[in-house]
Write an enzyme that holds these catalytic residues in place. Structure first.
Site, PDB file in Angstrom:
ATOM      1  N   HIS A 121       4.403 -28.662   2.082  1.00  8.18           N
ATOM      2  CA  HIS A 121       4.723 -29.895   1.356  1.00  8.18           C
ATOM      3  C   HIS A 121       3.770 -31.023   1.747  1.00  8.18           C
ATOM      4  CE1 HIS A 121       8.742 -28.748  -0.410  1.00  8.18           C
ATOM      5  NE2 HIS A 121       8.470 -27.725   0.390  1.00  8.18           N
ATOM      6  N   ASP A 157       8.774 -36.722  -1.774  1.00  8.10           N
ATOM      7  CA  ASP A 157       9.016 -35.312  -2.067  1.00  8.10           C
ATOM      8  C   ASP A 157      10.363 -35.208  -2.768  1.00  8.10           C
ATOM      9  OD1 ASP A 157       9.664 -32.509  -1.810  1.00  8.10           O
ATOM     10  OD2 ASP A 157       8.231 -32.389  -0.170  1.00  8.10           O
ATOM     11  N   THR A 175       6.377 -30.273  -5.534  1.00  7.56           N
ATOM     12  CA  THR A 175       5.299 -29.535  -4.870  1.00  7.56           C
ATOM     13  C   THR A 175       5.139 -28.119  -5.415  1.00  7.56           C
ATOM     14  OG1 THR A 175       6.807 -28.820  -3.118  1.00  7.56           O
ATOM     15  CG2 THR A 175       5.545 -30.836  -2.720  1.00  7.56           C
ATOM     16  N   GLN A 216      -8.241 -21.494   5.180  1.00 11.13           N
ATOM     17  CA  GLN A 216      -8.071 -20.634   4.006  1.00 11.13           C
ATOM     18  C   GLN A 216      -8.985 -21.011   2.838  1.00 11.13           C
ATOM     19  OE1 GLN A 216      -4.386 -18.549   2.993  1.00 11.13           O
ATOM     20  NE2 GLN A 216      -4.237 -19.894   1.205  1.00 11.13           N
ATOM     21  N   HIS A 222       1.514 -13.811  -0.507  1.00 12.69           N
ATOM     22  CA  HIS A 222       2.945 -13.937  -0.776  1.00 12.69           C
ATOM     23  C   HIS A 222       3.200 -14.726  -2.058  1.00 12.69           C
ATOM     24  CE1 HIS A 222       1.749 -17.668   0.965  1.00 12.69           C
ATOM     25  NE2 HIS A 222       2.957 -18.162   1.087  1.00 12.69           N
ATOM     26  N   SER A 240      -1.001 -21.418  -1.980  1.00  9.92           N
ATOM     27  CA  SER A 240      -1.962 -20.306  -1.927  1.00  9.92           C
ATOM     28  C   SER A 240      -2.355 -19.855  -3.325  1.00  9.92           C
ATOM     29  CB  SER A 240      -1.370 -19.124  -1.149  1.00  9.92           C
ATOM     30  OG  SER A 240      -1.301 -19.418   0.230  1.00  9.92           O
ATOM     31  N   GLU A 263      -4.743 -22.406  -4.756  1.00  9.90           N
ATOM     32  CA  GLU A 263      -6.044 -22.302  -4.097  1.00  9.90           C
ATOM     33  C   GLU A 263      -6.832 -21.121  -4.644  1.00  9.90           C
ATOM     34  OE1 GLU A 263      -4.608 -24.285   0.156  1.00  9.90           O
ATOM     35  OE2 GLU A 263      -5.049 -22.140   0.050  1.00  9.90           O
ATOM     36  N   ASP A 277      10.173 -19.446  -4.574  1.00  7.93           N
ATOM     37  CA  ASP A 277       9.560 -19.476  -5.899  1.00  7.93           C
ATOM     38  C   ASP A 277       8.512 -18.386  -6.104  1.00  7.93           C
ATOM     39  OD1 ASP A 277       7.924 -20.633  -3.935  1.00  7.93           O
ATOM     40  OD2 ASP A 277       6.847 -21.844  -5.400  1.00  7.93           O
ATOM     41  N   GLN A 278       8.297 -17.545  -5.102  1.00  5.21           N
ATOM     42  CA  GLN A 278       7.120 -16.682  -5.106  1.00  5.21           C
ATOM     43  C   GLN A 278       7.139 -15.603  -6.190  1.00  5.21           C
ATOM     44  OE1 GLN A 278       7.104 -15.578  -0.934  1.00  5.21           O
ATOM     45  NE2 GLN A 278       6.984 -17.735  -0.339  1.00  5.21           N
TER      46      GLN A 278
END
Length: 451
Positions: free
Chosen positions: A18, A108, A130, A330, A345, A350, A353, A369-370
């Site tokens: 976050h 947030d 986010t 990363q 994941h 990620s 990105e 949420d993945q």
């Protein structure tokens, strides 16, 4: 009419996933001439391994200045709301006394009580989501009673979203009752006063979620301001913006980058499950053996707390092809020419990105949420494939091996790479002068500085 340099207080949840996107948004605002103060909890600030950049940071108490590891989440949230509200108010009044009055709180969305603090002090407030717009559309549907839980059907239809299976939904909806405090936070607490926010920002870009954004905009005045990654990986207009700047983990840059420099183009499988996900020993074993049999070089981020789950002697036995590190830079890794694919994941940061840097993905979603993010990666953006678990929830080594082969080799892999390159270009264009996210940020600043 006179204008003045507005002052925004940025208030993210005290978690790495976050902090990063809200910090990047803060840098964009600062670049446009807005004064920025970022507020976080005293305990979180103490845990940071890396603190850099030009953003001023202030700390407040959440009631647990020595940490809250053993505290139930619902208890923590109740204490944080009470103590945090008082401390946030005190911080804003202190800044005013110092001649730096706050004009707007960018909070947030999970800390919904920050909006109440803003209104009690006569300040404007902007909610910051986010996660993806698609995920927030699902949350809102649950909040509004339009998606009934527990689910009665295996298929779910929500306007603006593709047809979804129950398994594509956030984990606390598909596995109803599994995480009650988180369910309460995302489905109710963050939505209950959202219509009172002066602005609503989402960490995505318009072209990425065009249909769901258009649909959501009819309900909430949502504006896209992403992807929130450092400028030097996108438009390069913020020359000193090469990393996030606040991190709980120290990246092992000197270990991994020279190693990658010795590898040929698209020859390395990068593996990371983020800052929070925990794989059990059986799943770690399957990932390890899938990597072993793939015969590709691999870079695997294994946090120190997870390293005891690696198979015995695996690091030693694969030292000719594998590099294991506890944390890495990363963005720098994903941008490296040697990276051929990313086993991830599918956390939203990620995912963004990888999309922004044109890296094909193999999705192994774990929770929250993945699974929804993985659905979009595979079926909508077509920049990766999902490693399907078996009936016990474990992704087996032969599946991992096959997924690596598909993405790194052959016709489907080429198509995925082509799509990934296209999204990389569109992500950059969102921040070009006049791009969708660039325009939304400039519009926000313009409204802020009007006296």
């Amino acid at each position: 009419m006179e204008t003045h340099k507005a002052h925004c207080l940025i208030f993210p949840c005290a978690a790495q996933g976050h902090i990063n996107p809200m910090l990047q948004f803060a840098k964009r605002l600062q670049h446009q001439g807005t004064k920025i103060t970022l507020a976080t909890t005293k305990f979180f600030f103490k845990t940071l391994q890396e603190v850099s950049g030009s953003i001023a940071v202030e700390t407040i108490s959440d009631g647990y200045d020595e940490g809250a590891n053993e505290v139930p989440l619902d208890t923590y949230n109740a204490v944080f709301q009470k103590v945090g509200s008082e401390n946030l108010t005190e911080l804003i009044l202190k800044l005013k006394d110092l001649g730096c009055p706050v004009d707007c709180i960018v909070y947030d969305a999970l800390i919904s009580w920050a909006l109440d603090v803003a209104k009690s002090l006569g300040l404007r407030a902007a909610a910051f989501f986010t996660q993806s717009c698609a995920v927030y559309k699902i949350y809102y549907h649950v909040y509004a009673g339009l998606l009934k839980l527990p689910l009665e059907e295996s298929k779910v239809e929500i306007p603006g979203l593709p047809p979804l299976l129950a398994s594509d939904l956030p984990s606390f909806f598909s596995n109803y009752g599994s995480y009650p405090p988180i369910f309460q936070m995302v489905a109710y607490d963050q939505m209950k006063n959202i219509h009172e926010a002066d602005w609503i920002f989402c960490n995505t870009f318009y072209k990425l979620e065009e249909e769901v954004i258009d649909c959501t905009s009819k309900i909430l005045p949502i504006k896209t301001i992403g992807p929130t990654i450092p400028s030097m990986y996108l438009d390069k207009r913020l020359q000193d913006d090469k990393q996030y700047g606040l991190s709980r983990f120290m990246p092992m840059t000197n270990d991994c980058m020279p190693w990658l420099n010795e590898r040929s183009t698209s020859s390395v499988v990068y593996v990371s499950f983020g800052s929070l996900a925990e794989l059990d020993a059986e799943q770690m074993e399957e990932v390890a053996q899938g990597l072993r049999t793939s015969n590709y070089y691999f870079l695997w981020v294994v946090r120190e707390s997870e390293s005891n789950k690696l198979p015995k002697d695996f690091v030693k036995e694969t030292s000719d092809r594998g590099l294991f590190i506890s944390w890495c830079p990363q963005l720098e890794v994903l941008a490296h020419k040697s990276i051929g694919c990313f086993i991830t994941h599918c956390g939203w940061n990620s995912t963004l990105e990888a999309l922004s840097l044109g890296v094909p993905m193999i999705g192994m979603p774990q929770w929250i949420d993945q699974s929804t993010n993985a659905k979009f990666v595979v079926d909508i953006w077509k920049t990766g494939i999902k490693a399907q678990p078996d009936e016990t929830g474990i992704v087996r080594r032969d599946v991992i091996h096959e997924c690596i082969s598909v993405v790194m080799e052959g016709e489907k892999g080429q198509e995925i790479r082509k799509n990934a390159d296209n999204w990389k270009d569109l992500a950059r264009k969102a921040f070009d002068d006049g791009g969708s996210s660039d325009k939304n940020i400039k519009d926000f600043v313009s409204k802020l500085i009007q006296s």
